[in-house]
Design a protein around this motif. Structure first.
Motif, PDB file in Angstrom:
ATOM      1  N   GLN A 152       1.501   3.046  -3.624  1.00 48.92           N
ATOM      2  CA  GLN A 152       0.614   3.828  -4.447  1.00 48.92           C
ATOM      3  C   GLN A 152       0.621   3.365  -5.622  1.00 48.92           C
ATOM      4  O   GLN A 152       0.430   4.036  -6.573  1.00 48.92           O
ATOM      5  N   ASP A 211      -1.029   1.827  -9.073  1.00 47.50           N
ATOM      6  CA  ASP A 211      -2.125   1.595 -10.014  1.00 47.50           C
ATOM      7  C   ASP A 211      -2.573   0.105 -10.276  1.00 47.50           C
ATOM      8  O   ASP A 211      -3.655  -0.080 -10.478  1.00 47.50           O
ATOM      9  N   PRO A 225       0.981  -1.184   0.126  1.00 48.44           N
ATOM     10  CA  PRO A 225       0.008   0.010  -0.033  1.00 48.44           C
ATOM     11  C   PRO A 225       0.857   1.260   0.060  1.00 48.44           C
ATOM     12  O   PRO A 225       0.273   2.439  -0.570  1.00 48.44           O
ATOM     13  N   THR A 248      -2.864   7.295 -17.718  1.00 48.66           N
ATOM     14  CA  THR A 248      -3.864   7.018 -16.813  1.00 48.66           C
ATOM     15  C   THR A 248      -4.877   5.845 -17.236  1.00 48.66           C
ATOM     16  O   THR A 248      -5.146   5.837 -18.591  1.00 48.66           O
ATOM     17  N   SER A 299      -7.562  -7.510  -1.378  1.00 43.76           N
ATOM     18  CA  SER A 299      -8.191  -6.145  -1.583  1.00 43.76           C
ATOM     19  C   SER A 299      -7.104  -5.123  -0.853  1.00 43.76           C
ATOM     20  O   SER A 299      -7.368  -4.428  -0.030  1.00 43.76           O
ATOM     21  N   TYR A 337      -3.778  -7.060  -9.839  1.00 45.54           N
ATOM     22  CA  TYR A 337      -4.524  -6.179  -8.781  1.00 45.54           C
ATOM     23  C   TYR A 337      -4.728  -4.851  -9.840  1.00 45.54           C
ATOM     24  O   TYR A 337      -3.617  -4.378 -10.158  1.00 45.54           O
ATOM     25  N   THR A 338      -5.749  -4.180  -9.633  1.00 44.37           N
ATOM     26  CA  THR A 338      -5.932  -2.731 -10.280  1.00 44.37           C
ATOM     27  C   THR A 338      -6.691  -1.805  -9.466  1.00 44.37           C
ATOM     28  O   THR A 338      -7.554  -2.536  -8.694  1.00 44.37           O
ATOM     29  N   ARG A 339      -6.574  -0.724  -9.438  1.00 46.50           N
ATOM     30  CA  ARG A 339      -7.220   0.495  -8.652  1.00 46.50           C
ATOM     31  C   ARG A 339      -8.769   0.606  -9.581  1.00 46.50           C
ATOM     32  O   ARG A 339      -9.811   0.776  -8.685  1.00 46.50           O
ATOM     33  N   GLU A 340      -8.487   0.404 -10.951  1.00 46.03           N
ATOM     34  CA  GLU A 340      -9.693   0.746 -11.702  1.00 46.03           C
ATOM     35  C   GLU A 340     -10.541  -0.635 -11.880  1.00 46.03           C
ATOM     36  O   GLU A 340      -9.661  -1.696 -12.254  1.00 46.03           O
ATOM     37  N   GLY A 390      -6.785  -0.728  -1.161  1.00 49.50           N
ATOM     38  CA  GLY A 390      -7.738  -0.108  -2.258  1.00 49.50           C
ATOM     39  C   GLY A 390      -7.597  -0.683  -3.663  1.00 49.50           C
ATOM     40  O   GLY A 390      -8.472  -0.246  -4.730  1.00 49.50           O
ATOM     41  N   LEU A 391      -6.638  -1.627  -3.857  1.00 47.86           N
ATOM     42  CA  LEU A 391      -6.697  -2.339  -5.230  1.00 47.86           C
ATOM     43  C   LEU A 391      -7.629  -3.629  -5.087  1.00 47.86           C
ATOM     44  O   LEU A 391      -7.855  -4.158  -4.044  1.00 47.86           O
ATOM     45  N   LYS A 392      -8.208  -3.911  -6.233  1.00 45.74           N
ATOM     46  CA  LYS A 392      -8.915  -5.283  -6.405  1.00 45.74           C
ATOM     47  C   LYS A 392      -8.349  -6.337  -7.076  1.00 45.74           C
ATOM     48  O   LYS A 392      -7.966  -5.955  -8.563  1.00 45.74           O
TER      49      LYS A 392
END
Length: 266
Positions: A27, A29, A24, A265, A49, A71-74, A52-54
């Motif tokens: 940071q 993405d 974490p 992004t 998770s 893992y991705t944030r989006e 905040g990553l999925k």
């Protein structure tokens, strides 16, 4: 976009060594992991998770073996597991997330190439995987941009491992394997046209480039390593790579995480 790749040599083992405390803070993405060596019951609600990553995963059917995660944030627009070859899909070696928008088709991929070091049978399986993944990546490149992060289990050139003279007959530095990577990176009409992003940013680095060290002897302490972990990207995305870092301050597995920052992004 910050994209990290890390062979964990067991997600539970890496967690016990602090990987998910470290992650974490980065940071990131997107994070691609390889050699998860677990099933869903070991990962769901525990390692799915972080920060905040999925995470999504492609597990091997064989317990305690292989497996990849991404893992991705989006949230992706689509999720693909496997390359359509049962021999390797059963081993949990490929996961792809697509982030498509009007006018843009983009994929992030985590992949774990087979190792052939355990003997001739696995080396032949490795060659079969290379023969299967090459046209898969070429077809993908024809329709979309992508970054594939992977433990490729091949050191491409002499600068990519410490003892290159003594390893020319060993899996991971065999002429056929190295020629496969050279073809993948070639820009002529016969070549694959993909980019080794680390080498784009650091074309001349030697001892500092290693991402894997044998557990035998004092390989890590003496930095007798190999560069086996890659970001492979289509040219348009590779051109947006800005910074790279190999994290060696903590040892989460026999591999070190490789981070590359890209100027776009999701």
């Amino acid at each position: 976009m910050r994209f990290i790749t890390a062979n964990l040599n067991g997600i539970r083992s890496a967690a016990n060594k602090g990987f998910f405390d470290w992650l974490p803070q980065q940071q990131a993405d997107a994070v691609g992991v390889q050699e998860v060596k677990a099933q869903d019951e070991h990962v769901a609600n525990i390692f799915c998770s972080p920060g905040g990553l999925k995470g999504h995963f492609h597990y091997a059917q064989k317990k305690g073996y292989s497996g990849v995660g991404l893992y991705t944030r989006e949230e992706p627009s689509d999720l693909i597991t496997g390359i359509g070859v049962p021999e390797f899909d059963d081993e949990g070696r490929y996961i792809e997330k697509r982030f498509d928008k009007p006018g843009r088709k983009l994929s992030l991929i985590s992949c774990y190439f087979p190792s052939g070091s355990s003997g001739p049978e696995r080396q032949e399986a490795k060659y079969r995987f290379l023969a299967a993944i090459y046209p898969h990546l070429q077809a993908l490149k024809a329709e979309r941009d992508f970054i594939l992060v992977a433990d490729v289990n091949i050191a491409h050139k002499e600068a990519d491992l410490k003892n290159w003279k003594g390893n020319q007959k060993n899996s991971g530095f065999l002429p056929e394997e190295r020629a496969w990577l050279s073809k993948l990176f070639a820009t002529d009409k016969e070549g694959g046209g993909l980019v080794d992003v680390y080498r784009r940013l650091q074309p001349d680095t030697t001892d500092a480039c290693y991402t894997w060290w044998s557990n035998r002897g004092q390989a890590y302490a003496k930095n007798v390593g190999w560069r086996l972990d890659y970001h492979l990207a289509t040219p348009a995305l590779a051109a947006l790579a800005r910074r790279e870092a190999i994290y060696k301050d903590q040892k989460f597995s026999d591999h070190a995480p490789l981070t590359i920052d890209y100027d776009f992004t999701l």
